[in-house]
Design a protein around this motif. Structure first.
Motif, short mmCIF file in Angstrom:
data_model
loop_
_atom_site.label_atom_id
_atom_site.label_comp_id
_atom_site.label_asym_id
_atom_site.label_seq_id
_atom_site.Cartn_x
_atom_site.Cartn_y
_atom_site.Cartn_z
N LEU A 148 46.05 16.11 45.17
CA LEU A 148 45.69 15.24 44.04
C LEU A 148 45.02 13.94 44.44
O LEU A 148 44.60 13.15 43.59
N TYR A 149 44.96 13.71 45.75
CA TYR A 149 44.56 12.39 46.24
C TYR A 149 43.28 11.87 45.58
O TYR A 149 43.25 10.75 45.06
N GLU A 150 42.23 12.70 45.59
CA GLU A 150 40.94 12.22 45.07
C GLU A 150 41.03 11.92 43.57
O GLU A 150 40.49 10.94 43.07
N ARG A 151 41.76 12.78 42.85
CA ARG A 151 41.88 12.57 41.39
C ARG A 151 42.61 11.24 41.11
O ARG A 151 42.23 10.48 40.24
N LEU A 152 43.70 11.02 41.87
CA LEU A 152 44.49 9.80 41.64
C LEU A 152 43.68 8.56 42.04
O LEU A 152 43.74 7.52 41.38
N LYS A 153 42.91 8.72 43.09
CA LYS A 153 42.07 7.61 43.55
C LYS A 153 41.07 7.24 42.46
O LYS A 153 40.86 6.06 42.15
N GLN A 154 40.48 8.28 41.87
CA GLN A 154 39.50 8.01 40.79
C GLN A 154 40.17 7.34 39.61
O GLN A 154 39.54 6.59 38.87
N ALA A 155 41.44 7.60 39.44
CA ALA A 155 42.17 6.98 38.32
C ALA A 155 42.62 5.55 38.67
O ALA A 155 43.33 4.92 37.89
N GLY A 156 42.22 5.06 39.85
CA GLY A 156 42.52 3.67 40.21
C GLY A 156 43.73 3.52 41.10
O GLY A 156 44.19 2.39 41.35
N ALA A 157 44.27 4.64 41.63
CA ALA A 157 45.50 4.54 42.42
C ALA A 157 45.30 3.60 43.61
O ALA A 157 44.31 3.71 44.34
N GLN A 158 46.26 2.70 43.78
CA GLN A 158 46.35 1.88 44.98
C GLN A 158 47.44 2.53 45.81
O GLN A 158 48.57 2.66 45.35
N PHE A 159 47.08 2.93 47.04
CA PHE A 159 48.01 3.78 47.79
C PHE A 159 48.84 2.99 48.79
O PHE A 159 48.37 2.02 49.39
N GLY A 160 50.06 3.47 48.98
CA GLY A 160 50.86 3.09 50.13
C GLY A 160 50.96 4.34 50.99
O GLY A 160 50.49 5.40 50.61
N ALA A 161 51.58 4.22 52.17
CA ALA A 161 51.77 5.40 53.01
C ALA A 161 53.19 5.40 53.55
O ALA A 161 53.69 4.37 53.98
N ALA A 162 53.85 6.54 53.47
CA ALA A 162 55.17 6.70 54.07
C ALA A 162 55.13 7.99 54.87
O ALA A 162 54.64 9.01 54.38
N ALA A 163 55.62 7.92 56.11
CA ALA A 163 55.54 9.06 57.03
C ALA A 163 54.11 9.59 57.07
O ALA A 163 53.86 10.79 57.10
N GLY A 164 53.15 8.68 57.03
CA GLY A 164 51.74 9.04 57.14
C GLY A 164 51.13 9.63 55.89
O GLY A 164 49.94 9.93 55.85
N LEU A 165 51.93 9.82 54.83
CA LEU A 165 51.44 10.46 53.61
C LEU A 165 51.12 9.40 52.53
O LEU A 165 51.94 8.53 52.25
N GLU A 166 49.94 9.52 51.96
CA GLU A 166 49.52 8.56 50.92
C GLU A 166 50.25 8.84 49.60
O GLU A 166 50.40 9.99 49.20
N PHE A 167 50.68 7.77 48.95
CA PHE A 167 51.29 7.93 47.63
C PHE A 167 50.88 6.75 46.77
O PHE A 167 50.68 5.64 47.27
N PRO A 168 50.73 6.95 45.44
CA PRO A 168 50.25 5.87 44.59
C PRO A 168 51.32 4.80 44.34
O PRO A 168 52.46 5.13 43.98
N LEU A 169 50.92 3.56 44.54
CA LEU A 169 51.83 2.43 44.25
C LEU A 169 51.69 2.01 42.79
O LEU A 169 52.64 1.72 42.11
N TRP A 170 50.43 1.94 42.35
CA TRP A 170 50.12 1.58 40.98
C TRP A 170 48.66 1.94 40.72
O TRP A 170 47.94 2.27 41.65
N TYR A 171 48.26 1.90 39.46
CA TYR A 171 46.90 2.28 39.09
C TYR A 171 46.18 1.04 38.59
O TYR A 171 46.47 0.54 37.50
N ALA A 172 45.27 0.54 39.43
CA ALA A 172 44.64 -0.75 39.12
C ALA A 172 43.44 -0.57 38.19
O ALA A 172 42.67 0.38 38.34
#
Ligand code: FAD
Length: 808
Positions: A427-451
């Motif tokens: 989902l990474y690209e879709r969430l990014k397009q939706a404005g996701a600001q990512f954090g990373a835990a154990a090297g994996l990107e996850f959305p912090l909030w949607y700016a």
């Protein structure tokens, strides 16, 4: 040379010698250290020997304090001076943001027993007349700072260990490590073979090479580090004459440097931005008591700042520049503990501040080897915080970043960019397009909030640019429905004829019936928490366990240590091979019912039910549970279907007001339900009764689960601490974690996490307080950035205390 040892420690630097000392002190009679050359011949001999207790992580600060307190003891036992000079220290802030950080350090010191006080630039100048007070906004004064002789200290550990019965063989190089069928180790050296139950990798600069001997790539990298020593300075002589003392130890954070007196001059070390790794691929075995060629150009920027901040240095000649390598892990903390899949192989490497930390590392490891538990909270330095994803190239990128930022501020909302993105979900690209600001835990990107377009995090100790948007994400969940990506959770499948019996012994909860889920605390032998999970029983499909993603390697290590050897249990860690989505909010059921043909009505699909449901063109494992505390569902699927599930849910939810939300909104919602989380509220130093998880512990179930006796005793004694939730009357900054909690005029606890609970409209802090006062109404206060704010005990969840939303 002897042919057998209980423990072989590989490496005679300060770390290996401390491990050996602690093993001997705790009664290990057959502890043997092997050093390929002379003791100290790695990083240790050329260290600047500085030591201090200050560290942003309170558990690392505690182990630094233990290390410094230990020097007296090893001097006494060994009768070998460590050359310790406790000069006291001054930590300097040239910016308000840094000054705020120093205030938070002083606050933590209140419950850690580390004395430190905030001072003005004028007081800093009194303590260290070499500085120009106009360059600083304030500072911090400490007592336990100073320096020692690196070689003397290492030999003091070694001598003390020998006196206590341990042995040391110098000029003995470990060349191969082979594990035998009985799990003991064949340690092959240039002088013969030794059989050992345990081997400790304290190989420092060669830790990677020792790791290769057991087929592992440990995430460590050496960096060049330089300090210079000036000629004798009249200003230093004047300070010595006026005070009768040495110049105090100093750290100038904004100048990214540290200073101390060295003979009649000053020693100045820098963590320059233009940093340089050393021996990126292999550390040559031929490297010994050598230094690297100094590179004054790299120091130039730091020297410019040094000349401004400490003008007397402009007039001082440079006597010597020392450039030497030492190792770092990707986050700058040590790598300590047992390594999954290699019984009896232990790490004590990546220690970048050996003279501050080796004592604590030795204590933890000796406890762990001899007693089966480190004995205190070592989460921040546990080797298991890194998995296979922490590759050599990732380590290289992160170590450079860490070195260059060693003295930089990391704001609570600041995500560091190096080595990213590394692991992503479909989902990474879709969430990014939706404005996701990512954090990373154990090297994996996850959305912090949607700016919103054009808005980004402004890094700050205070509420920031995300505040209004996170509030809107929370509102969408509480009023309609929200969707969050949850691939980052750890997911395990447990199958086989022995699965039920094994889980019954491993987990403290009652096992769920088929199609049901339960909350599942996991305890260690001492009755304290080593995990908190959600466990589902899926009948023929076996058990499904969901836990902290950051703790996956940590938990896998524990699971594998306890797996039966008869093959009756199969454990599979899904990692990113199972993707997740969750929906929550009062319209979540409406949404789910639109995308499935199954009956998901309240009676047919109850809270804590779990089953496979057809969804869109595919199906997913669905559990009715939500960390938001609202009506909600978690969906798990093969990653190949995640985008389809996502699109299906988003399309079906459009007219229900569906909105994406990130981990910050989730945090705001779990806080108002007072739900704890692993590594914050739940850590291996707390018992279930302290953490409020005892209601999920089946003390009387038939299976004698691990930790039952100790947990029962703890329950009967009432234990020491209690997890509580507070509402804090703050202004613009919420708690981050580790702030002291005051009861009246006494510090009676510490914050574990918190933030603004947008739906309730209040600032929440969760933390542990002493049991005796845990239910008193107050007066409570919490110290944030140097000010105490009134706080009120919040006995009930702020949101839906009866749980009707979840159950409805
Ligand atoms: C310039 C500089 C300044 C520093 N200043 C400070 C400071 O002020 N304060 C501070 O706390 N820290 C400082 N450090 C960091 C400090 O030196 C390290 O944290 C510390 O020395 C690490 O010790 P170690 O025992 O892990 O590793 P090392 O000192 O590298 O020791 C590892 C040992 O293992 C041996 N070994 C490796 N492989 C084998 C094998 N196969 N068989 C047998 N033996 C083996 C090696 O010969 C070596 O002796 C500084 C470092 C540098 C370079």
């Amino acid at each position: 040379m002897q042919s057998h040892a209980q423990v072989v420690v590989i490496g005679g630097g300060v770390v290996g010698c401390s491990v050996l000392f602690h093993l001997a002190k705790f009664g290990c009679t057959e502890a043997l250290l092997l050093e390929r050359e002379e003791l100290t011949c790695g990083s240790t001999w050329h260290a600047a020997g500085g030591m201090h207790t200050i560290n942003g992580d309170p558990n690392v600060a505690k182990l630094q304090k233990y290390t410094i307190d230990l020097y007296q003891e090893i001097e006494t036992v060994s009768e070998q001076p460590t050359g310790m000079h406790l000069t006291g220290g001054v930590l300097l802030a040239a910016s308000e943001a840094r000054f705020d950080w120093l205030k938070s350090i002083v606050a933590k010191g209140r419950y850690l027993g580390i004395e430190a006080r905030i001072i003005t630039p004028e007081r800093a100048h009194e303590l260290l007349p070499l500085l120009d007070p106009s360059c600083f906004v304030g500072g911090l004064e400490t007592a336990l700072d100073g320096h020692l002789d690196p070689s003397g200290t290492t030999h003091a550990y070694a001598k003390a260990a020998r006196k206590l019965g341990a042995r040391i063989e110098r000029f003995t190089k470990v060349e191969e490590l082979l594990q035998c069928a009985d799990r003991s180790w064949r340690v092959i050296t240039n002088k013969g073979e030794i059989r050992a139950e345990h081997v400790v990798n304290a190989g420092g600069l060669w830790a990677r090479e020792v790791g290769h001997m057991v087929g592992r790539e440990h995430p460590v990298l050496a960096m060049e580090h330089m300090y210079l020593i000036t000629e004798d300075m009249p200003e230093v002589a004047a300070i010595n004459a006026a005070t009768g003392k040495e110049v105090v130890h100093a750290v100038d954070f904004d100048g990214e440097m540290y200073l101390r007196q060295e003979r009649g001059g000053m020693l100045l070390g820098t963590y320059e931005k233009a940093c340089k790794p050393w021996s990126e691929d292999v550390t040559p075995w031929s490297f010994g008591h050598e230094l690297l060629t100094p590179d004054i150009e790299r120091l130039a920027l730091s020297l410019e700042v040094a000349f401004q901040h400490f003008p007397a240095l402009q007039r001082a000649g440079i006597r010597k520049v020392v450039n030497g390598p030492f190792t770092f892990a990707p986050d700058g903390n040590p790598l300590v503990g047992p390594v999954r899949g290699l019984p009896g192989y232990w790490c004590a490497c990546g220690v970048m501040a050996g003279f501050c930390q080796a004592g604590g590392v030795g204590l933890a490891l000796a406890n762990w080897i001899l007693q089966g538990d480190p004995g205190f909270d070592v989460w921040a330095m546990d080797v298991a915080r890194f998995g296979d994803w922490a590759s050599k190239a990732y380590t290289n990128a992160k170590v450079r970043e860490n070195y260059a930022r060693r003295f930089s501020i990391r704001f609570p909302n600041e995500e560091l960019p190096a080595g990213r993105p590394l692991r992503t979900s479909p989902l990474y690209e879709r969430l990014k397009q939706a404005g996701a600001q990512f954090g990373a835990a154990a090297g994996l990107e996850f959305p912090l909030w949607y700016a919103p377009a054009g808005v980004r995090d402004a890094f700050s100790w205070h509420r920031s640019t995300d505040f209004a948007t996170v509030a809107a994400e929370v509102r969408a969940v509480r009023e309609a429905v929200g969707l969050i990506e949850t691939t980052g959770f750890a997911k395990y499948r447990i199958t086989g004829s022995g699965a039920s019996a094994w889980l019954d012994r491993l987990l403290a909860c009652k096992l769920p019936r088929s199609g049901r889920m339960t909350l599942a605390p996991m305890l260690k032998a001492d009755g304290r928490l080593i995990g908190d999970f959600t466990l589902a029983y899926l009948g023929a499909e076996g058990y499904f366990l969901i836990g902290s993603g950051a703790a996956e390697e940590y938990h896998l290590r524990w699971f594998q240590q306890h797996l039966p050897e008869d093959g009756s249990v199969t454990l599979t860690a899904h990692a990113t091979s199972l993707a997740g989505l969750a929906i929550a909010g009062p319209r979540a059921r409406d949404l789910l019912s639109r995308v499935t043909s199954a009956d998901v009505s309240a009676g047919a699909f109850r809270l804590m039910d779990a089953r496979r449901l057809p969804i869109g063109l595919t199906s997913a494992l669905v559990g009715r549970v939500s960390y938001t505390g609202d009506l909600g569902y978690e969906l798990w699927c093969d990653p190949a279907y995640q985008v389809h599930l996502f699109d299906t849910l988003m399309a079906a939810g459009a007219d229900l007001g569906i909105r994406l939300f990130g981990s910050r909104a989730l945090n705001a919602m779990r806080l108002e339900k007072a739900y704890g989380s692993w590594a914050r509220e739940y850590r291996p130093i707390y018992s279930p009764i302290e953490a409020g998880l005892d209601r999920f512990v089946a003390f009387d179930k038939e299976a004698p689960f691990i930790g039952r006796e100790a947990a029962r005793k703890e329950q009967a004694s009432g234990a020491r601490m209690r997890l509580r939730c507070f509402v804090a009357e703050v202004e613009t900054a919420d708690v981050i974690g580790d702030e002291p909690i005051w009861h009246g005029e006494t510090v009676r606890g510490w914050v574990t996490s918190g933030g603004f609970a947008h739906n309730a409209g209040v600032s929440v802090a969760m933390g542990y307080v002493h049991r005796e006062v845990a239910d008193e109404s107050g007066p409570w206060s919490i110290e944030i950035l140097g000010r105490r704010y009134p706080a009120h005990l919040q006995p009930q969840p702020l949101f839906d205390p009866e749980g009707t939303r979840m159950r409805g």
